[in-house]
Design a protein around this motif. Structure first.
Motif, PDB file in Angstrom:
ATOM      1  N   HIS A   1       4.356  12.702   1.557  1.00 40.51           N
ATOM      2  CA  HIS A   1       3.301  12.976   0.572  1.00 40.51           C
ATOM      3  C   HIS A   1       3.930  13.400  -0.720  1.00 40.51           C
ATOM      4  O   HIS A   1       4.931  14.079  -0.697  1.00 40.51           O
ATOM      5  CB  HIS A   1       2.371  14.083   1.088  1.00 40.51           C
ATOM      6  CG  HIS A   1       1.198  13.524   1.816  1.00 40.51           C
ATOM      7  ND1 HIS A   1      -0.026  13.375   1.234  1.00 40.51           N
ATOM      8  CD2 HIS A   1       1.092  13.046   3.061  1.00 40.51           C
ATOM      9  CE1 HIS A   1      -0.852  12.843   2.111  1.00 40.51           C
ATOM     10  NE2 HIS A   1      -0.205  12.637   3.230  1.00 40.51           N
TER      11      HIS A   1
ATOM     12  N   PHE B   1      -6.589   4.619   1.918  1.00 37.57           N
ATOM     13  CA  PHE B   1      -5.458   5.274   2.581  1.00 37.57           C
ATOM     14  C   PHE B   1      -5.195   4.650   3.954  1.00 37.57           C
ATOM     15  O   PHE B   1      -4.284   5.052   4.654  1.00 37.57           O
ATOM     16  CB  PHE B   1      -5.729   6.768   2.709  1.00 37.57           C
ATOM     17  CG  PHE B   1      -5.957   7.413   1.372  1.00 37.57           C
ATOM     18  CD1 PHE B   1      -4.911   7.593   0.491  1.00 37.57           C
ATOM     19  CD2 PHE B   1      -7.229   7.803   0.975  1.00 37.57           C
ATOM     20  CE1 PHE B   1      -5.113   8.157  -0.756  1.00 37.57           C
ATOM     21  CE2 PHE B   1      -7.443   8.366  -0.273  1.00 37.57           C
ATOM     22  CZ  PHE B   1      -6.388   8.541  -1.143  1.00 37.57           C
TER      23      PHE B   1
ATOM     24  N   HIS C   1      -8.039  11.516   3.616  1.00 39.63           N
ATOM     25  CA  HIS C   1      -8.001  12.438   2.487  1.00 39.63           C
ATOM     26  C   HIS C   1      -9.341  13.138   2.269  1.00 39.63           C
ATOM     27  O   HIS C   1      -9.590  13.711   1.214  1.00 39.63           O
ATOM     28  CB  HIS C   1      -7.579  11.709   1.211  1.00 39.63           C
ATOM     29  CG  HIS C   1      -6.096  11.462   1.129  1.00 39.63           C
ATOM     30  ND1 HIS C   1      -5.400  10.844   2.136  1.00 39.63           N
ATOM     31  CD2 HIS C   1      -5.188  11.751   0.163  1.00 39.63           C
ATOM     32  CE1 HIS C   1      -4.117  10.765   1.789  1.00 39.63           C
ATOM     33  NE2 HIS C   1      -3.969  11.304   0.598  1.00 39.63           N
TER      34      HIS C   1
ATOM     35  N   HIS D   1       6.292   8.723   6.959  1.00 39.59           N
ATOM     36  CA  HIS D   1       5.253   9.101   5.996  1.00 39.59           C
ATOM     37  C   HIS D   1       5.765  10.180   5.066  1.00 39.59           C
ATOM     38  O   HIS D   1       6.555  11.011   5.465  1.00 39.59           O
ATOM     39  CB  HIS D   1       4.014   9.615   6.711  1.00 39.59           C
ATOM     40  CG  HIS D   1       3.704   8.871   7.986  1.00 39.59           C
ATOM     41  ND1 HIS D   1       3.498   9.515   9.165  1.00 39.59           N
ATOM     42  CD2 HIS D   1       3.602   7.548   8.238  1.00 39.59           C
ATOM     43  CE1 HIS D   1       3.267   8.613  10.111  1.00 39.59           C
ATOM     44  NE2 HIS D   1       3.336   7.416   9.568  1.00 39.59           N
TER      45      HIS D   1
ATOM     46  N   SER E   1       0.830  -1.209   0.000  1.00 39.20           N
ATOM     47  CA  SER E   1       0.000   0.000   0.000  1.00 39.20           C
ATOM     48  C   SER E   1       0.859   1.252   0.000  1.00 39.20           C
ATOM     49  O   SER E   1       1.962   1.276   0.537  1.00 39.20           O
ATOM     50  CB  SER E   1      -0.974  -0.005   1.171  1.00 39.20           C
ATOM     51  OG  SER E   1      -0.266  -0.067   2.365  1.00 39.20           O
TER      52      SER E   1
ATOM     53  N   ILE F   1      -4.116  10.914   8.041  1.00 35.80           N
ATOM     54  CA  ILE F   1      -4.013  10.143   6.809  1.00 35.80           C
ATOM     55  C   ILE F   1      -5.278  10.288   5.966  1.00 35.80           C
ATOM     56  O   ILE F   1      -5.278  10.060   4.766  1.00 35.80           O
ATOM     57  CB  ILE F   1      -3.750   8.662   7.175  1.00 35.80           C
ATOM     58  CG1 ILE F   1      -2.407   8.554   7.889  1.00 35.80           C
ATOM     59  CG2 ILE F   1      -3.758   7.769   5.949  1.00 35.80           C
ATOM     60  CD1 ILE F   1      -2.084   7.175   8.350  1.00 35.80           C
TER      61      ILE F   1
ATOM     62  N   CYS G   1     -11.477   2.219   2.887  1.00 35.87           N
ATOM     63  CA  CYS G   1     -10.488   3.305   2.930  1.00 35.87           C
ATOM     64  C   CYS G   1      -9.153   2.862   2.352  1.00 35.87           C
ATOM     65  O   CYS G   1      -8.403   2.120   2.977  1.00 35.87           O
ATOM     66  CB  CYS G   1     -10.276   3.818   4.351  1.00 35.87           C
ATOM     67  SG  CYS G   1      -9.130   5.216   4.377  1.00 35.87           S
TER      68      CYS G   1
END
Lengths: 119, 287
Positions: A119, B78, B96, A117, A46, B94, B76
């Motif tokens: 983005h 995410f 969105h 994490h 994922s 997390i 989900c």
């Protein structure tokens, strides 16, 4: 009692994986029966939230203990919520870690990292 | 016309270029999309500031209705949701804000609540409308703030300069989506070249007309310049590595407002961009 361990390979003499959320497999070992099964970690692929998804799978497996070298914040929240105890694993095989845990040699994992994490 | 200014990393000179360009061609609109570290306002010192909160929607659960069916958790993508026994958990960093979990819940146990993630400040500075996005520390994505920055009404006839965040991630893509032209700012080093290539790839992907400003130029090799020549990228301007620029800039002064040669340079830059972007005729015929 069931113990979960992130595993590099699907064999007992294989090593503990250095990642909790992105490990390819989990060993779910039943200490009473003395047997274990390997489970594929679907969270490994994922893009984000792997730790949460992996922790969910570990919780769902019924494990009460997790042996891992490290664990992220979000995964720890899920695991703590389900009262899964997190112990620090040692370098070596899955079998060696199970033995060390049974002998009471693995302390609780204190450092929970904030996650990797991006983005 | 919307002009976005970007670079692969912070400290290359995006703010220097965008602030000066906006100041030189005033009346104009300056949008600071570098929401994690907005600093254009330090130069403009805008007056009569208005503030607007920016919120996003996140799900909340009504525990009396939830039967732990996990439809939301499985949906989900995410992985912002987890279910521990019958306890519903949300990882709002997390999330969105897609709203899918709320729509799909068979028990209608989920509803949306507002979460504040930052704000937008609007002020004016000698003919420049200065709009700054601020992301609260600890929030993971500034994209909703950027969307709101663009959504605000701006004078249509005024050029807009967009000071982008560093890098080439989602937040930069959102900053250049509406741009008519992209200025890539590059440093004369190998690392500068690496960063230039990142943003160059991005503007090609978005098929945006673009050109490069070589900043901090010194005598000797300039790998970024070599790359532009080799790739046939327009070099719009070369700004020298100059102590005067450094000093004024670090004191929060705007070159184009203090030194005529820089006012001229940035006015010329705007003219050049209008020409290469094919804006010249359309804009002039309106006059």
């Amino acid at each position: 009692m069931k113990i979960a361990i992130p595993a590099d390979e699907q064999k007992m003499e294989g090593n503990v994986c250095i990642s909790f959320g992105r490990t390819p497999y989990y060993l779910i070992f039943d200490t009473e029966a003395g047997t274990g099964t390997f489970m594929v970690n679907e969270a490994a692929q994922s893009q984000g939230g792997a730790g949460i998804k992996a922790a969910q799978a570990v919780v769902d497996s019924g494990a009460q203990v997790l042996l891992t070298p490290r664990c992220g914040e979000n995964a720890a929240k899920v695991l703590n919520g389900a009262n899964v105890r997190i112990h620090r694993s040692i370098e070596g095989s899955l079998t060696e870690n199970i033995e060390a845990f049974k002998a009471g040699q693995l302390p609780l994992l204190e450092e929970i990292h904030p996650g990797y994490h991006g983005h | 016309m919307k002009i976005a200014v970007l670079s692969g990393k912070g400290g290359t000179g995006k703010t220097l270029v965008s602030v000066n360009l906006a100041a030189a061609i005033a009346p104009s609109v300056y949008l600071d999309c570098d929401v994690e570290e907005p600093n254009g306002h330090l130069f403009f010192r805008p007056k009569s500031i208005q503030r607007e909160a920016v919120t996003v929607k996140i799900p909340a659960v009504d525990e009396t209705k939830c039967n732990a069916c996990r439809t939301c958790v499985e949906f989900c993508k995410f992985h912002a949701l987890a279910m521990v026994g019958t306890r519903w958990m949300l990882f709002d960093d997390i999330c969105h804000s897609c709203g899918g979990c709320t729509l799909l819940c068979p028990q209608q146990a989920l509803h949306e609540v507002e979460k504040s993630i930052g704000e937008i400040q609007t002020g004016t500075s000698e003919g420049v409308t200065v709009r700054t996005g601020w992301l609260d520390p600890g929030q993971s994505s500034g994209v909703p703030i950027i969307r709101k920055l663009f959504a605000a009404e701006s004078p249509l006839d005024q050029p807009m300069i967009v000071d982008c965040p560093p890098g080439s991630a989602c937040i930069v893509m959102d900053s250049i989506r509406d741009a008519d032209y992209c200025i890539l700012v590059a440093e004369p080093t190998l690392f500068g070249l690496h960063n230039l290539k990142m943003v160059h790839e991005l503007v090609r992907l978005f098929q945006k007309p673009h050109g490069v400003i070589l900043n901090k130029c010194i005598e000797g090799d300039n790998p970024s310049k070599d790359y532009c020549l080799e790739q046939g990228i327009t070099i719009l301007e070369s700004i020298p590595f100059d102590k005067t620029i450094g000093r004024l800039n670090s004191n929060g002064r705007i070159l184009a407002r203090e030194l005529p040669q820089y006012h001229e340079m940035f006015t010329r830059l705007h003219q050049k961009i209008r020409e290469v972007a094919g804006y010249e005729t359309a804009a002039d015929s309106e006059r």
